[in-house]
Write an enzyme that holds these catalytic residues in place. Sequence first.
Site, PDB file in Angstrom:
ATOM      1  N   CYS A 144       0.819  -1.215   0.000  1.00  0.00           N
ATOM      2  CA  CYS A 144       0.000   0.000   0.000  1.00  0.00           C
ATOM      3  C   CYS A 144       0.852   1.264   0.000  1.00  0.00           C
ATOM      4  CB  CYS A 144      -0.955  -0.001   1.188  1.00  0.00           C
ATOM      5  SG  CYS A 144      -0.134  -0.057   2.803  1.00  0.00           S
ATOM      6  N   HIS A 153      -1.988   0.963   7.188  1.00  0.00           N
ATOM      7  CA  HIS A 153      -2.357   1.222   5.789  1.00  0.00           C
ATOM      8  C   HIS A 153      -1.990   2.653   5.424  1.00  0.00           C
ATOM      9  CE1 HIS A 153      -4.338   0.224   2.094  1.00  0.00           C
ATOM     10  NE2 HIS A 153      -5.254   1.158   2.219  1.00  0.00           N
ATOM     11  N   ASP A 206      -7.968   5.478  -2.700  1.00  0.00           N
ATOM     12  CA  ASP A 206      -7.159   4.343  -2.239  1.00  0.00           C
ATOM     13  C   ASP A 206      -6.815   3.443  -3.423  1.00  0.00           C
ATOM     14  OD1 ASP A 206      -5.861   2.382  -0.886  1.00  0.00           O
ATOM     15  OD2 ASP A 206      -7.470   1.917   0.505  1.00  0.00           O
TER      16      ASP A 206
END
Length: 684
Positions: A420, A464, A480
């Site tokens: 991520c 994250h 995202d």
Amino acid sequence: MTGSNERADTQQPPLPSSALLWLLASFGILVMPQVDRLPLWLVASCAVLAGWRWLAQSSRVRLPGRAARLAVIITLVAAYVATVKESFSVDTAASFFVLAVSLKWLECRSTRDYYVLFFILVYLGGVNFLFRQEIYWALVNFVALAGLLIGLQLLNAPDLPHGVASGWRRLGGLMFKTLPIVVLLFIFFPRMAPLWSVPLVSSEARSGISETMKPGDISNLAKNDERAFRVTFGGETPAHRDRYWRGLILDYLDGETWRQSSSDGFRRPGRVANDGGVGELQSDEYEVLLEPTDQRWAFALAESRVASRNVVEESEDLFRFRRPADTTVRYRLAFEQETQASSPQLSVEERQRYLQLPDAGNPRARELAASFKERLNDAGMVETLLSRFRDQPYYYTLRPPRMAEDGIDTLLFDVRRGFCAHYAGATTFVLRAAGVPARVVVGYQGGEPVANNDYLIVRQYDAHAWVEVWLDGQGWVRLDPTAAIAPSRIESGLRDAVAEEGSFLEDNWASPERYSDIKVVRWFSHQLDRINYNWQRWVVGYQGESQMDLLSRLPGSFGLKELGYISAGIVGVGLLIAALFSALRLKQLERKDDFGRLIVAWHRLCNRTGVPVRAGDTPIDLASKLASAAPEVSDTARLFAQGVNSHYYKAGAEGGSVELARLRRLLATMKKQLRHSRSNRNRS
């Protein structure tokens, strides 16, 4: 003076081995909660010095003399100073205390030294609670304290048959009697804030997100199963895909490292109030129990507001504590009510801040951004970039390849494999290069429901990173790229996202979370966490606000003065009950103990004869005084006293009915001798 004390100690009988063994075992148990934060050399020193004392007990080695002991002390203190360097905190002070306790074993020779070590180790158990407050560590400290008390009993009665078993029975009875008083004092004793607060500035490494982000940082956290925080909702729990726990914003790119453009600045040292939020949770509120981070940031869902006094809202919808969270902290937030907001604006300074990029590097990514800018508006660029991640073969992995130079170009055009943090940093770079203000947001995403969905556990592997992009007329919008590349990561969690490559906690084979797909393991792990969670909330977190909230539900008005009166009353009533119980117990023993009644009758005889019985008089002392006052009973009194000593004090003596009958005859003989003596004096 020290030399004379040592010579005096050597003349005393040696310490009982059983008592010393319990003291050593309790020391080992009390050091366990601090092992992971102590230097390895200090842990080894504790083991060596304690082992040295035990070998000296069995005469295999000798305890060091003054010179050797001084050399050991200087060596270990020098090692401590070299380890600590110039930093000093509660953490380093606690480490030095452990070192001092271990050095005390070198001079534990006498009963006096044993008592000193006993009280020091009791204090060490209290120090442990500064660093470990979970219920299982509390039980470890309790076991160690029980071991200390057993050792103390064995020190004073080493030859008592079944000494350990009787010690445990006595200790259990004492605990049963005092537990109600302890519980009442825990509830009612006034919980005032200290006059000053000492921060637990610790050199211990804390797991969690930091104020910088490099491409591989968060993927390292994905290998960690430690708790980050727990959350309880007053109303409905949000879906997994909506659980974005915002922590901090990284808006400055320095080479390949994202960081904050402005720091928090200086903050006065102190402790964070850890009992924020009292009473029942409202339907729009949620409560977070945060593990220690040594950082100021608090994690929250978007569109939240403050609902407890120990956390404050700052700019950019971020929440902060007034002090670093160096211990477990409980705080409360609430969801914002929907209002008609005005059209947001971005100032010139803010736009420059969120468009910052290094002067050079990643040319292919810059070319891609330029092509977007030529033909698309801001919203179109965002959607096109997401479609690229969604449609082209990009992969989400915990095993990303090395991307040494121009890492964003390598990720986007060559390897197409990352975590991520890789994708969030690359997305922000491309959007900024295209003239769209963007920033990296770091926090956690997800959370595992526990205990029939009573609360969520958010772990370090839920860390994250995502992107927020500024769109005119909408303000900051969450973006995202991970949701486009690996939707399962957002919908159900990291385990499902990397299930195909099998990399979930692959290096952490002892973690229960690695085997949580087994129902029994998951159930057992959740039950243990549920017990510890309630312990943290209702016992460790029972502070001033929580206490006043609980007592406000009782009739009457309670303040610190009233709580003081109640606490004093509880102590007084407890002492009165203990005194009455002891007196009643003594009377019962006198009625049940034939020998006890016989001794009471002898004491009455002594008092009538003019020999007052004082505390501390032994049977032989009383016999001597009685012989001086009435010489005619001297032989009988001496035999009676010897019989009493034989019954109560001589090891292995049998106190049956024959001995009891003999003592009764002797007592009757003394009475007759005294009567005859008085009769003869009266006749003459």
